[in-house]
Design a protein around this motif. Structure first.
Motif, PDB file in Angstrom:
ATOM      1  N   GLU A  79       5.884   8.061  -2.060  1.00  0.00           N
ATOM      2  CA  GLU A  79       7.069   8.644  -1.441  1.00  0.00           C
ATOM      3  C   GLU A  79       7.768   7.619  -0.542  1.00  0.00           C
ATOM      4  O   GLU A  79       9.005   7.526  -0.510  1.00  0.00           O
ATOM      5  CB  GLU A  79       6.704   9.888  -0.634  1.00  0.00           C
ATOM      6  CG  GLU A  79       6.208  11.067  -1.476  1.00  0.00           C
ATOM      7  CD  GLU A  79       4.762  10.896  -1.941  1.00  0.00           C
ATOM      8  OE1 GLU A  79       4.095   9.928  -1.478  1.00  0.00           O
ATOM      9  OE2 GLU A  79       4.316  11.709  -2.769  1.00  0.00           O
ATOM     10  N   GLY A  80       6.973   6.846   0.193  1.00  0.00           N
ATOM     11  CA  GLY A  80       7.554   5.829   1.060  1.00  0.00           C
ATOM     12  C   GLY A  80       8.280   4.758   0.284  1.00  0.00           C
ATOM     13  O   GLY A  80       9.357   4.289   0.696  1.00  0.00           O
ATOM     14  N   PRO A 132      -2.016   7.789   2.285  1.00  0.00           N
ATOM     15  CA  PRO A 132      -1.137   8.915   1.918  1.00  0.00           C
ATOM     16  C   PRO A 132       0.337   8.526   1.978  1.00  0.00           C
ATOM     17  O   PRO A 132       0.750   7.729   2.819  1.00  0.00           O
ATOM     18  CB  PRO A 132      -1.472   9.968   2.982  1.00  0.00           C
ATOM     19  CG  PRO A 132      -2.013   9.202   4.148  1.00  0.00           C
ATOM     20  CD  PRO A 132      -2.731   8.018   3.556  1.00  0.00           C
ATOM     21  N   GLY A 133       1.106   9.089   1.078  1.00  0.00           N
ATOM     22  CA  GLY A 133       2.548   8.896   1.092  1.00  0.00           C
ATOM     23  C   GLY A 133       3.027   7.551   0.608  1.00  0.00           C
ATOM     24  O   GLY A 133       4.203   7.201   0.818  1.00  0.00           O
TER      25      GLY A 133
END
Length: 410
Positions: A284-285, A280-281
């Motif tokens: 975005e990271g 997840p992410g």
């Protein structure tokens, strides 16, 4: 995104030397309007419109009225246009009232005034504008028969106008990493009201100024005022290049090594294994990691595998499709968030996905950088005017990506 500019210049020669900055930096053909009364219907028809207002030697009240009338006509372009007030580099004219009339009429929240023009010997230090090292109020400009210069202090020049009480930014602060504070923030006992005057001794100081302002606010929300020196820095803006290399062809791997070893761009290799495992992410990271580099004006190269270990990521079958999609999503997120000086794309699948996601439907070929490697310009859409280079993975010499990034950076 390619910005639209409207420049108001207080005399014809100033209109011409400012127009030159756009010709050199953007390959645009600026239009110079000699009669402001013809502004109606023209302002939206050109990416660069320079209006000769002929206000330099008018009485202050008349200059205010003329600029206010132009601002009323131009107000409909606020938010989509960068407004530049070209002022005399020796402080002659009606600078204070023109700033007031234009800021009030357009409703812009920030004023930036930097009249330095280092190429012509006009520099500002400790708020004092000097011509070839002599404070301007001690030169022949103080004896100008129509608009004699009464002060060399650029911060005093704007004091007392209804537009702003300026906060002066000195060289040490500018070169030390100045960033525009939030509007209304306090500096000691003073409240920042969005009006700034700047020292500048070199062209790099002017570019640093532009980076500092545009890192905090959109340039369309600023009234930029100054000589052709600031105009050059603004139109160039020294914007970073984003390069995305999805190809793992040995030639592309060698080209990536050349970019990183030469320092032409900062390298970023996403953790593709985490992405492929649906961590997840991941997107975005990656965006949050790369964004600060672009904000600092640094070129960034994103590759799908480490150049020292091309086998570090699987590029076969469904994994290859997913990796291309991820790189496309990452590039799109960054291109929408940041103003770029250019975009370099290598790897056919990655390039196609990125351009489609960015709603690019047409490009024009402007030149051939190297055999088989074109320089393109996006036509239409949100990225209109953005320079773009694409390269097949197997094409080019070891330094082809280096050359492409340097060409895009201008």
């Amino acid at each position: 995104m390619s910005s639209r500019y409207v420049v108001l210049a207080d005399d014809f020669t100033g209109a011409c030397d400012t127009a030159l900055q756009f010709l050199r930096s953007r390959n645009d053909l600026p239009r110079i309007l000699l009669d402001p009364e013809n502004l109606l219907g023209i302002a939206g028809a050109s990416n660069v419109l320079v209006v000769d207002t002929e206000t330099r030697n008018l009485p202050a009240e008349e200059a205010f009225s003329r600029i206010a009338a132009l601002a009323a006509e131009l107000h409909r372009f606020v938010g989509t246009t960068i407004f530049y007030l070209k002022t005399d580099s020796t402080l002659r004219g009606n600078t204070a009232v023109e700033v007031e009339a234009l800021q009030r009429g357009l409703g812009l929240s920030t004023v930036v005034f930097a009249p330095a023009f280092p190429k012509m010997g006009r520099t500002v230090k400790n708020a004092i504008l000097s011509v070839e090292g002599i404070p301007v109020s001690q030169t022949a400009m103080a004896r100008d028969p129509l608009k004699p210069v009464t002060t060399s202090d650029i911060s005093l020049l704007l004091c007392g106008t209804g537009a702003c009480s300026p906060r002066h930014v000195r060289l040490e602060e500018l070169r030390g990493g100045f960033l525009l504070p939030p509007r209304g923030a306090r500096c000691g006992n003073l409240r920042e009201e969005g009006c700034y005057t700047f020292d500048a001794e070199t062209d790099e100081d002017l570019r640093r100024l532009v980076r500092a302002v545009t890192a905090s606010v959109a340039p369309e929300t600023v009234l930029w005022a100054g000589s052709a020196g600031l105009a050059e820095a603004l139109v160039r803006r020294d914007l970073p290049v984003l390069a995305v290399v999805g190809s793992v062809h040995p030639r592309s791997i060698e080209q990536v090594k050349q970019v990183l070893n030469s320092g032409t761009a900062m390298g970023y290799i996403p953790d593709m294994s985490a992405f492929l495992q649906n961590a997840p992410g991941a997107l975005e990271g990656a965006v949050e990691t790369v964004s600060p580099l672009l904000l600092q004006g640094k070129n960034v190269l994103i590759a799908s595998s480490r150049p020292e270990d091309p086998s570090s990521t699987t590029h076969r079958g469904n994994d290859a499709i997913r990796i291309a999609t991820f790189l496309g999503d990452l590039a799109c997120a960054l291109a929408r968030r940041h103003r770029l000086g250019g975009l370099f794309l290598s790897g056919g699948d990655v390039a196609a996905k990125i351009l489609k996601r960015l709603s690019v439907v047409e490009t024009v070929v402007t030149e051939e950088i190297e055999p088989g490697i074109p320089l393109l310009r996006v036509q239409g859409g949100d990225l209109n005017g953005l320079p773009l280079v694409t390269k097949a993975g197997a094409f080019g010499t070891p330094r082809s990506i280096v050359a492409a990034i340097l060409r895009l950076r201008g």
